[in-house]
Design a protein around this motif. Sequence first.
Motif, PDB file in Angstrom:
ATOM      1  N   LYS A   1       1.406  -2.268 -13.738  1.00  0.00           N
ATOM      2  CA  LYS A   1       2.099  -3.429 -14.285  1.00  0.00           C
ATOM      3  C   LYS A   1       2.555  -3.058 -15.696  1.00  0.00           C
ATOM      4  CE  LYS A   1       2.127  -8.295 -16.055  1.00  0.00           C
ATOM      5  NZ  LYS A   1       1.272  -9.340 -15.955  1.00  0.00           N
TER       6      LYS A   1
ATOM      7  N   LYS B   1       9.339  -2.867  -6.679  1.00  0.00           N
ATOM      8  CA  LYS B   1       9.193  -3.844  -7.810  1.00  0.00           C
ATOM      9  C   LYS B   1       8.591  -5.356  -7.089  1.00  0.00           C
ATOM     10  CE  LYS B   1      10.775  -5.211 -12.228  1.00  0.00           C
ATOM     11  NZ  LYS B   1      11.956  -5.165 -13.147  1.00  0.00           N
ATOM     12  N   GLN B   2       7.410  -5.690  -7.689  1.00  0.00           N
ATOM     13  CA  GLN B   2       6.980  -7.102  -7.348  1.00  0.00           C
ATOM     14  C   GLN B   2       7.661  -7.902  -7.950  1.00  0.00           C
ATOM     15  OE1 GLN B   2       2.423  -7.647  -7.880  1.00  0.00           O
ATOM     16  NE2 GLN B   2       2.298  -7.873  -5.695  1.00  0.00           N
ATOM     17  N   LYS B   3       8.045  -9.135  -7.086  1.00  0.00           N
ATOM     18  CA  LYS B   3       8.634 -10.356  -7.690  1.00  0.00           C
ATOM     19  C   LYS B   3       7.875 -11.286  -8.140  1.00  0.00           C
ATOM     20  CE  LYS B   3      12.606  -8.628  -6.088  1.00  0.00           C
ATOM     21  NZ  LYS B   3      13.262  -7.750  -7.123  1.00  0.00           N
TER      22      LYS B   3
ATOM     23  N   THR C   1       5.923  -5.312 -12.412  1.00  0.00           N
ATOM     24  CA  THR C   1       4.852  -4.909 -11.702  1.00  0.00           C
ATOM     25  C   THR C   1       5.535  -3.962 -10.718  1.00  0.00           C
ATOM     26  OG1 THR C   1       3.599  -6.939 -12.377  1.00  0.00           O
ATOM     27  CG2 THR C   1       2.864  -5.473 -10.266  1.00  0.00           C
ATOM     28  N   TRP C   2       4.898  -2.916 -10.379  1.00  0.00           N
ATOM     29  CA  TRP C   2       5.391  -1.953  -9.437  1.00  0.00           C
ATOM     30  C   TRP C   2       4.069  -1.684  -8.433  1.00  0.00           C
ATOM     31  CZ3 TRP C   2      10.576  -0.844  -9.554  1.00  0.00           C
ATOM     32  CH2 TRP C   2      11.323  -1.093 -10.734  1.00  0.00           C
ATOM     33  N   VAL C   3       4.430  -1.699  -7.176  1.00  0.00           N
ATOM     34  CA  VAL C   3       3.280  -1.614  -6.415  1.00  0.00           C
ATOM     35  C   VAL C   3       3.557  -0.749  -5.022  1.00  0.00           C
ATOM     36  CG1 VAL C   3       2.399  -3.830  -6.651  1.00  0.00           C
ATOM     37  CG2 VAL C   3       4.173  -3.681  -4.884  1.00  0.00           C
TER      38      VAL C   3
END
Length: 117
Positions: free
Chosen positions: A46, A115-117, A30-32
């Motif tokens: 995502k 990148k969302q953890k 997931t990249w935000v």
Amino acid sequence: MYLRKKILVATLLVGLLAACGGSATSVVGTWVEPVPGMAGQVQGIKMEEGGGASSVNMATLIYESWKQEGGKLILTGKSIGNGQTIEFTNTMAIKKLTADSLVLDNRGMEIRYAKQK
């Protein structure tokens, strides 16, 4: 002595190849990015194993699939607005990809994702 050098070189090459292959970074995840004008809010993409994709906090931009071809990221989906739905395919250059950063070039506009953890 020659055999020892040959074994040492082969061992180093195998280690180098394993390190390169093992550290390959994937776009899966997931990249935000921050939502402009909305402090503390994020939006993004995502990307799942197998090519599935979905939008993060973007009701009018529906991502459906992704694929990577060399240095390009290709996203497909639907844009929904004003009573109409438009299918799209968006091809962007991957400028940078690390374990926690994805930078895309979308026709001259740079998009920076974390990148969302």
